[in-house]
Motif scaffolding. Structure first.
Motif, PDB file in Angstrom:
ATOM      1  N   PHE A  90     -18.291  23.464  13.696  1.00 52.06           N
ATOM      2  CA  PHE A  90     -19.536  22.750  13.981  1.00 52.06           C
ATOM      3  C   PHE A  90     -20.615  23.716  14.435  1.00 52.06           C
ATOM      4  CE2 PHE A  90     -16.964  22.454  17.941  1.00 52.06           C
ATOM      5  CZ  PHE A  90     -17.818  23.116  18.822  1.00 52.06           C
ATOM      6  N   LYS A  91     -21.868  23.240  14.410  1.00 50.53           N
ATOM      7  CA  LYS A  91     -23.018  23.947  15.008  1.00 50.53           C
ATOM      8  C   LYS A  91     -23.769  22.921  15.834  1.00 50.53           C
ATOM      9  CE  LYS A  91     -26.107  27.160  15.812  1.00 50.53           C
ATOM     10  NZ  LYS A  91     -26.853  26.444  16.868  1.00 50.53           N
ATOM     11  N   SER A  92     -23.593  23.013  17.134  1.00 46.20           N
ATOM     12  CA  SER A  92     -24.077  21.972  18.036  1.00 46.20           C
ATOM     13  C   SER A  92     -25.069  22.522  19.056  1.00 46.20           C
ATOM     14  CB  SER A  92     -22.880  21.349  18.773  1.00 46.20           C
ATOM     15  OG  SER A  92     -23.284  20.531  19.828  1.00 46.20           O
ATOM     16  N   LEU A  93     -26.133  21.752  19.323  1.00 41.50           N
ATOM     17  CA  LEU A  93     -27.066  22.103  20.391  1.00 41.50           C
ATOM     18  C   LEU A  93     -26.357  22.153  21.732  1.00 41.50           C
ATOM     19  CD1 LEU A  93     -30.078  19.852  19.347  1.00 41.50           C
ATOM     20  CD2 LEU A  93     -30.187  22.327  19.610  1.00 41.50           C
ATOM     21  N   ARG A  94     -25.427  21.239  21.936  1.00 37.06           N
ATOM     22  CA  ARG A  94     -24.759  21.101  23.228  1.00 37.06           C
ATOM     23  C   ARG A  94     -23.551  22.024  23.368  1.00 37.06           C
ATOM     24  NH1 ARG A  94     -24.364  16.934  27.291  1.00 37.06           N
ATOM     25  NH2 ARG A  94     -25.993  15.811  26.189  1.00 37.06           N
ATOM     26  N   TYR A  95     -22.806  22.214  22.286  1.00 39.22           N
ATOM     27  CA  TYR A  95     -21.518  22.901  22.398  1.00 39.22           C
ATOM     28  C   TYR A  95     -21.455  24.245  21.663  1.00 39.22           C
ATOM     29  CZ  TYR A  95     -20.091  18.354  24.150  1.00 39.22           C
ATOM     30  OH  TYR A  95     -19.996  17.192  24.876  1.00 39.22           O
ATOM     31  N   GLY A  96     -22.558  24.699  21.132  1.00 40.59           N
ATOM     32  CA  GLY A  96     -22.548  25.980  20.441  1.00 40.59           C
ATOM     33  C   GLY A  96     -21.981  25.843  19.039  1.00 40.59           C
ATOM     34  N   SER A  97     -21.099  26.738  18.651  1.00 39.54           N
ATOM     35  CA  SER A  97     -20.578  26.721  17.287  1.00 39.54           C
ATOM     36  C   SER A  97     -19.111  27.118  17.278  1.00 39.54           C
ATOM     37  CB  SER A  97     -21.395  27.652  16.391  1.00 39.54           C
ATOM     38  OG  SER A  97     -21.420  28.967  16.928  1.00 39.54           O
ATOM     39  N   SER A  98     -18.455  26.844  16.146  1.00 41.10           N
ATOM     40  CA  SER A  98     -17.036  27.178  15.997  1.00 41.10           C
ATOM     41  C   SER A  98     -16.745  27.555  14.555  1.00 41.10           C
ATOM     42  CB  SER A  98     -16.149  25.995  16.437  1.00 41.10           C
ATOM     43  OG  SER A  98     -16.297  24.895  15.541  1.00 41.10           O
ATOM     44  N   ASN A  99     -15.587  28.161  14.349  1.00 39.39           N
ATOM     45  CA  ASN A  99     -15.083  28.519  13.019  1.00 39.39           C
ATOM     46  C   ASN A  99     -16.112  29.347  12.245  1.00 39.39           C
ATOM     47  OD1 ASN A  99     -12.987  27.046  14.041  1.00 39.39           O
ATOM     48  ND2 ASN A  99     -13.146  25.359  12.613  1.00 39.39           N
ATOM     49  N   LEU A 100     -16.355  29.089  10.961  1.00 40.53           N
ATOM     50  CA  LEU A 100     -17.297  29.928  10.215  1.00 40.53           C
ATOM     51  C   LEU A 100     -18.726  29.793  10.732  1.00 40.53           C
ATOM     52  CD1 LEU A 100     -16.165  29.721   6.471  1.00 40.53           C
ATOM     53  CD2 LEU A 100     -15.746  31.527   8.149  1.00 40.53           C
ATOM     54  N   GLU A 101     -19.070  28.656  11.282  1.00 39.93           N
ATOM     55  CA  GLU A 101     -20.399  28.508  11.879  1.00 39.93           C
ATOM     56  C   GLU A 101     -20.585  29.508  13.019  1.00 39.93           C
ATOM     57  OE1 GLU A 101     -22.845  26.905  10.735  1.00 39.93           O
ATOM     58  OE2 GLU A 101     -22.447  24.794  10.266  1.00 39.93           O
ATOM     59  N   TYR A 102     -19.487  29.869  13.665  1.00 36.02           N
ATOM     60  CA  TYR A 102     -19.527  30.846  14.764  1.00 36.02           C
ATOM     61  C   TYR A 102     -19.427  32.280  14.249  1.00 36.02           C
ATOM     62  CZ  TYR A 102     -17.977  33.593  18.758  1.00 36.02           C
ATOM     63  OH  TYR A 102     -17.850  34.579  19.715  1.00 36.02           O
ATOM     64  N   THR A 103     -18.425  32.550  13.409  1.00 38.09           N
ATOM     65  CA  THR A 103     -18.203  33.938  12.994  1.00 38.09           C
ATOM     66  C   THR A 103     -19.342  34.468  12.129  1.00 38.09           C
ATOM     67  OG1 THR A 103     -16.943  33.336  11.006  1.00 38.09           O
ATOM     68  CG2 THR A 103     -15.706  33.608  13.054  1.00 38.09           C
ATOM     69  N   GLU A 104     -20.013  33.601  11.386  1.00 36.22           N
ATOM     70  CA  GLU A 104     -21.111  34.025  10.509  1.00 36.22           C
ATOM     71  C   GLU A 104     -22.465  33.540  11.025  1.00 36.22           C
ATOM     72  OE1 GLU A 104     -20.180  36.097   8.272  1.00 36.22           O
ATOM     73  OE2 GLU A 104     -18.051  35.700   8.666  1.00 36.22           O
ATOM     74  N   ASN A 105     -22.568  33.332  12.329  1.00 35.42           N
ATOM     75  CA  ASN A 105     -23.771  32.735  12.894  1.00 35.42           C
ATOM     76  C   ASN A 105     -25.038  33.535  12.599  1.00 35.42           C
ATOM     77  OD1 ASN A 105     -25.144  30.786  14.764  1.00 35.42           O
ATOM     78  ND2 ASN A 105     -25.477  32.651  15.949  1.00 35.42           N
ATOM     79  N   ASP A 106     -25.004  34.852  12.774  1.00 34.60           N
ATOM     80  CA  ASP A 106     -26.215  35.656  12.594  1.00 34.60           C
ATOM     81  C   ASP A 106     -26.732  35.586  11.158  1.00 34.60           C
ATOM     82  OD1 ASP A 106     -26.011  36.343  15.216  1.00 34.60           O
ATOM     83  OD2 ASP A 106     -25.348  38.399  14.887  1.00 34.60           O
ATOM     84  N   LEU A 107     -25.833  35.551  10.212  1.00 34.07           N
ATOM     85  CA  LEU A 107     -26.251  35.432   8.815  1.00 34.07           C
ATOM     86  C   LEU A 107     -26.815  34.046   8.553  1.00 34.07           C
ATOM     87  CD1 LEU A 107     -25.282  34.475   5.707  1.00 34.07           C
ATOM     88  CD2 LEU A 107     -26.349  36.721   5.983  1.00 34.07           C
TER      89      LEU A 107
END
Length: 485
Positions: A90-107
């Motif tokens: 997920f990509k959440s305003l409240r909870y940040g991000s996880s999985n590929l949404e997290y590992t590839e966040n900068d891209l």
């Protein structure tokens, strides 16, 4: 010194001191207030442009869509729902991000140096840029097929399908799945309610990589590999029988259905019949602790794979006591394995003993779809000799042709594998139904390794390994037929 200059200098020093005091005061006592304002502006800016997409083939599995107004111009959406939540996260305003949404966040959010010139004027003006895209190795039809097959089995479980030659993950399905859309909602109440519900259900846990389980008889593949690496052959006569009691214990290890009454069989026959007594005896009487653990480590036990999704390391547990070893070598005791690791073992054997790093991201692009980074295959080295791999292929083919894995057969193709049934209950009086496993591979028409798989069914009960083998055969057949088109 000129009095006017002196007065100006003193005044400058006073102003400088005041500035330092003010800066210190603000930085120390009001940091959170100002940081909150800056973070708020940054978040609004981030959501003012589309975040990049995540794709499986041509299928969009994560994207940004326009909102109906408010502070945020875009919101995150996952159009394929439960099928890919364990991959995208997920990509959440409240909870940040996880999985590929997290590992590839900068891209994805456009801040990576890989897309620094994606929009030249945005870079010059320091404006937020549209994010880049992440292309996965996943075959979307195969992913859905794997997910639906486990759902139809009506138990929790996971399936991983790998290209043995490259390590590319073609499917990584975890059931039950979850839809990240509501957790990623811009509405705080909606996001919180969804997250709490998922935390309670545990459905966000990826059963293929974030949890491990007793692998049952699939661990015999590692034991057989250790035996063969030490000089053994598929044709060797090995001890069997329907009962074995290890030294210093009164617990008798038996076979599931009395299928190994003879005092000995060839290793191929014992593997095909899945004789518990054979592999318990081999680990106590023929193999050392080091031979077993070294072989497990050669296949990847103890490694936290980053695909880039992180995987918990599989483990053999304590093998110091002979009684422990006897149980461990039939996949019980403290042995714990992930579905991904078990798929890697099958892939390595199919690939002639060469272990390829599993990977789920193939390419990164800018917002226009231009490639900014491609990921090459990563060879982790030789786990076993080619001769050992070929002997193991003989054993695994026998399982599918004549043994416990017949439901994985595919007409016109060479298929090998190993079934596994694992006890896992702590309640001796009311035991939970057994887990079911199958890991295996299939060769293409050209005789080259084409696909490897592992399917795990949590607490399926009677017929568990046969069902896992059946699902595995269907998944491999899909890949094989797709390669012919």
């Amino acid at each position: 010194m000129n009095p006017a200059i002196r007065r100006t200098g003193v005044l400058a020093l006073i102003l400088l001191g005041a500035l330092i005091v003010q800066s210190t005061w603000v930085g120390f006592f009001h940091h959170d207030d100002y940081q909150g304002q800056l973070d708020g502006r940054s978040i609004v800016a981030e959501y003012s442009v589309p975040r990049g997409q995540i794709l499986a083939g041509d299928l969009v599995i994560a994207q940004s869509v326009p909102t109906d107004g408010g502070d945020y111009s875009f919101k995150r959406d996952y159009p394929e729902g439960d099928y890919f939540g364990n991959i995208t996260g997920f990509k959440s305003l409240r909870y940040g991000s996880s999985n590929l949404e997290y590992t590839e966040n900068d891209l994805l959010n456009g801040t990576s140096s890989l897309v620094a010139f994606d929009d030249f004027w945005a870079t010059i003006l320091k404006e937020r840029k549209v994010g880049g895209n992440v292309l996965t190795t996943v075959d979307p039809d195969l992913q859905k097929m794997a997910y639906d097959a486990i759902a139809d089995a009506d138990v929790k479980g996971g399936a991983v399908v790998i290209d043995p030659r490259t390590g590319k993950i073609l499917a990584q399905a975890s059931y039950p799945g979850w839809n990240p859309t509501e957790v990623s909602s811009n509405n705080g109440d909606t996001s919180e309610a969804a997250k709490l519900a998922l935390d309670e259900s545990g459905d966000m846990l990826d059963l293929t990589r974030q949890e491990y389980f007793p692998p049952g008889s699939t661990f015999k593949t590692i034991v057989a590999a250790a035996y063969i690496e030490a000089g053994g052959k598929a044709s060797d006569m090995v001890p069997a029988g329907n009962g074995y009691t290890a030294p210093d214990t009164d617990h008798e290890i038996t076979n599931s259905s009395g299928q190994c009454p003879n005092a000995e069989y060839t290793l191929e026959e014992a593997f095909e019949k899945s004789c518990n007594t054979t592999f318990a005896k081999l680990c106590v009487e023929e193999l050392s602790v080091e031979q077993i653990t070294d072989m497990a480590e050669a296949f990847g036990f103890g490694e936290a794979y980053e695909t880039p999704l992180s995987t918990v390391p599989s483990q053999t547990g304590d093998l110091s006591e002979e009684a422990f070893r006897a149980q461990a070598c039939i996949g019980q005791q403290e042995v714990r394995e992930t579905v991904l690791q078990n798929a890697v073992i099958a892939a390595t054997i199919a690939n002639g003993g060469e272990r390829m790093a599993p990977q789920i991201v193939s390419e990164l692009t800018d917002s226009e779809g231009n490639t900014v980074q491609k990921f090459a295959e990563d060879d982790l080295g030789r786990a076993i000799d080619l001769d050992t791999a070929q002997e193991l292929q003989i054993l695994m083919e026998a399982v599918v042709e004549n043994g416990t894995g017949r439901t994985a057969q595919i007409d016109g193709y060479t298929v090998g594998g190993k079934t596994g049934t694992a006890e896992h209950s702590e309640d001796g009086e009311n035991p939970d139904p057994d887990h079911g496993w199958f890991h295996g591979w299939a060769m293409g028409k050209d005789g080259e390794p084409a696909v490897a798989v592992c399917v795990f069914l949590d607490s399926y009960g009677e017929g568990a390994s046969a069902k896992a083998a059946e699902i595995s055969g269907d998944l491999m057949q899909h890949v094989l037929e797709g390669a012919e088109e």
